[in-house]
Design a protein around this motif. Structure first.
Motif, PDB file in Angstrom:
ATOM      1  N   LEU A 264       0.635  -1.019   0.155  1.00 56.06           N
ATOM      2  CA  LEU A 264       0.037  -0.231  -0.109  1.00 56.06           C
ATOM      3  C   LEU A 264       0.898   1.173  -0.321  1.00 56.06           C
ATOM      4  CD1 LEU A 264      -2.708  -1.233   2.457  1.00 56.06           C
ATOM      5  CD2 LEU A 264      -3.029  -1.334   0.198  1.00 56.06           C
ATOM      6  N   TRP A 265       2.066   1.156  -0.568  1.00 58.56           N
ATOM      7  CA  TRP A 265       3.045   2.348  -0.521  1.00 58.56           C
ATOM      8  C   TRP A 265       2.335   3.655  -1.158  1.00 58.56           C
ATOM      9  CZ3 TRP A 265       7.341   3.558   1.924  1.00 58.56           C
ATOM     10  CH2 TRP A 265       7.953   4.719   1.166  1.00 58.56           C
ATOM     11  N   HIS A 266       1.663   3.233  -2.313  1.00 55.73           N
ATOM     12  CA  HIS A 266       1.228   4.316  -3.156  1.00 55.73           C
ATOM     13  C   HIS A 266       0.191   5.316  -2.186  1.00 55.73           C
ATOM     14  CE1 HIS A 266      -2.071   1.392  -3.240  1.00 55.73           C
ATOM     15  NE2 HIS A 266      -2.972   2.232  -3.660  1.00 55.73           N
ATOM     16  N   LEU A 267      -0.549   4.725  -1.118  1.00 53.40           N
ATOM     17  CA  LEU A 267      -1.199   5.565  -0.382  1.00 53.40           C
ATOM     18  C   LEU A 267      -0.621   6.673   0.279  1.00 53.40           C
ATOM     19  CD1 LEU A 267      -3.791   2.975   0.957  1.00 53.40           C
ATOM     20  CD2 LEU A 267      -4.052   4.636  -1.026  1.00 53.40           C
ATOM     21  N   PHE A 268       0.824   6.583   0.761  1.00 51.87           N
ATOM     22  CA  PHE A 268       1.448   7.459   1.130  1.00 51.87           C
ATOM     23  C   PHE A 268       1.724   8.726   0.203  1.00 51.87           C
ATOM     24  CE2 PHE A 268       3.357   4.183   4.046  1.00 51.87           C
ATOM     25  CZ  PHE A 268       3.070   4.790   5.289  1.00 51.87           C
ATOM     26  N   GLY A 269       1.709   8.468  -1.191  1.00 52.66           N
ATOM     27  CA  GLY A 269       1.522   9.359  -1.966  1.00 52.66           C
ATOM     28  C   GLY A 269       0.240  10.327  -2.128  1.00 52.66           C
ATOM     29  N   VAL A 270      -0.582   9.384  -2.088  1.00 61.46           N
ATOM     30  CA  VAL A 270      -2.070  10.202  -2.021  1.00 61.46           C
ATOM     31  C   VAL A 270      -2.181  11.160  -0.881  1.00 61.46           C
ATOM     32  CG1 VAL A 270      -4.581   9.738  -1.711  1.00 61.46           C
ATOM     33  CG2 VAL A 270      -3.107   8.319  -3.075  1.00 61.46           C
ATOM     34  N   TYR A 271      -1.724  10.630   0.286  1.00 61.22           N
ATOM     35  CA  TYR A 271      -1.759  11.459   1.421  1.00 61.22           C
ATOM     36  C   TYR A 271      -0.863  12.805   1.346  1.00 61.22           C
ATOM     37  CZ  TYR A 271      -0.708  13.286   6.099  1.00 61.22           C
ATOM     38  OH  TYR A 271      -0.353  14.099   7.311  1.00 61.22           O
ATOM     39  N   CYS A 272       0.552  12.644   0.757  1.00 58.57           N
ATOM     40  CA  CYS A 272       1.366  13.774   0.190  1.00 58.57           C
ATOM     41  C   CYS A 272       0.661  14.912  -0.432  1.00 58.57           C
ATOM     42  CB  CYS A 272       2.844  13.500  -0.025  1.00 58.57           C
ATOM     43  SG  CYS A 272       3.806  12.617   1.035  1.00 58.57           S
ATOM     44  N   LEU A 273      -0.082  14.108  -1.377  1.00 59.99           N
ATOM     45  CA  LEU A 273      -0.723  15.105  -2.429  1.00 59.99           C
ATOM     46  C   LEU A 273      -1.880  16.067  -1.783  1.00 59.99           C
ATOM     47  CD1 LEU A 273      -1.025  12.957  -5.470  1.00 59.99           C
ATOM     48  CD2 LEU A 273       0.548  14.996  -5.146  1.00 59.99           C
ATOM     49  N   VAL A 274      -2.606  15.123  -0.723  1.00 59.25           N
ATOM     50  CA  VAL A 274      -3.752  15.897  -0.018  1.00 59.25           C
ATOM     51  C   VAL A 274      -2.942  16.934   0.838  1.00 59.25           C
ATOM     52  CG1 VAL A 274      -5.590  15.432   1.506  1.00 59.25           C
ATOM     53  CG2 VAL A 274      -5.407  14.047  -0.164  1.00 59.25           C
ATOM     54  N   ALA A 275      -2.084  16.494   1.444  1.00 58.34           N
ATOM     55  CA  ALA A 275      -1.221  17.394   2.593  1.00 58.34           C
ATOM     56  C   ALA A 275      -0.733  18.723   1.752  1.00 58.34           C
ATOM     57  CB  ALA A 275       0.011  16.849   3.297  1.00 58.34           C
ATOM     58  N   ALA A 276      -0.324  18.541   0.493  1.00 57.79           N
ATOM     59  CA  ALA A 276       0.148  19.574  -0.254  1.00 57.79           C
ATOM     60  C   ALA A 276      -1.102  20.514  -0.319  1.00 57.79           C
ATOM     61  CB  ALA A 276       0.554  19.128  -1.631  1.00 57.79           C
TER      62      ALA A 276
END
Length: 287
Positions: A264-276
């Motif tokens: 589920l590594w890609h979900l950290f990417g989704v989180y970073c985009l939302v955080a941005a």
């Protein structure tokens, strides 16, 4: 800087540092919300002391794995030592070059400009978070398309791979928001290094890099104008923060390893985009 501030920042740093979501961005936002100046010498020293706490968490958590792989034989130790030296040297070259460029462009005309002067600017943190998020997302989605055999611990890490990872780490250093662990692990995955090896190497790099960063910030504080707090008070609070970050960091590492194993590594990417997006909105509202 109060004891309460240090407690909150240590928990934020400890939980976020070892997850690929940029602890620095989270700490800067927390400092802004508490009315602190992220670019001041006491705060940058506190940040690197928090990194020191999580560095020891890394050593405690990965020691058995490192002993079995990196210290199993003299040849194994020599191989990883060469890769760490190469990667760290390239990190220093790339990172210092970017720092000099930024100090001569973004900080042009600012007396005694230092890269730390940009650390409190949310308008720079938001795009850095987005860039890290995209890199993590791409690596995670690509990893999901691989079969189970390809996800094994068989992907070797060559000196050339270490050089690429070191260069990416150098890109991360001047930018709050560009997650070091997220970018280096994702880069390793994209160039064919197995995810477990990329994870171990990324955190080994953090252990090598942290003492130099701590020394830099200690010197910066020593040469800065006197702060409202005494140096002794700042040092004590920073050490306390490091201890709290160590505890939180161990918890975060256990979570990170589970996510690495679960695909589920890609979900950290989704989180970073939302955080941005969240950081950009905070900047828009005057933080």
């Amino acid at each position: 800087m109060s004891l309460f501030n240090v407690f909150i920042l240590a928990i934020v740093q400890g939980l976020a540092e070892l997850l690929p979501v940029s602890s620095s961005a989270h700490v800067v936002v927390a400092e802004k919300l508490m009315g602190l100046d992220p670019s001041s010498p006491p705060m940058t020293l506190l940040l690197v002391m928090l990194h020191t706490g999580t560095m020891f968490a890394v050593i405690a958590y990965f020691w058995k794995q490192w002993r079995a792989t990196y210290f199993s034989t003299a040849a194994a130790f020599k191989a990883i030592a060469v890769r760490l030296v190469v990667a760290t040297a390239i990190t220093g070259i790339v990172g210092e070059a970017i720092v000099k460029v930024l100090e001569r462009t973004a900080l042009r005309g600012v007396p005694h400009a230092e890269i730390e002067d940009l650390f409190g600017h949310l308008e720079f943190i938001a795009p850095a978070l987005a860039a890290a998020g995209l890199l993590i997302l791409i690596a995670g989605l690509r990893e999901r398309r691989l079969n189970a055999a390809a996800r094994s611990d068989s992907g070797e890490l060559t000196p050339a791979d270490a050089s690429i990872i070191g260069a990416v780490q150098g890109l991360c250093l001047p930018f709050r928001g560009f997650s070091r662990s997220g970018a280096t692990i994702s880069t390793g995955m994209l160039i064919g290094v197995s995810k477990p090896r990329a994870e171990r190497f990324s955190f080994a790099l953090a252990v090598v890099l942290t003492p130099a960063v701590v020394a830099r910030e200690a010197l910066r504080l020593a040469h800065a104008p006197p702060a409202q707090e005494s140096l002794q008070s700042i040092a004590l609070l920073s050490v306390l923060g490091a201890v709290l970050a160590f505890i939180a960091g161990l918890l975060a590492l256990k979570w990170l390893s589970r996510w690495l194993e679960s695909g589920l590594w890609h979900l950290f990417g989704v989180y970073c985009l939302v955080a941005a997006v969240g950081v950009a909105l905070l900047h828009y509202h005057g933080f």
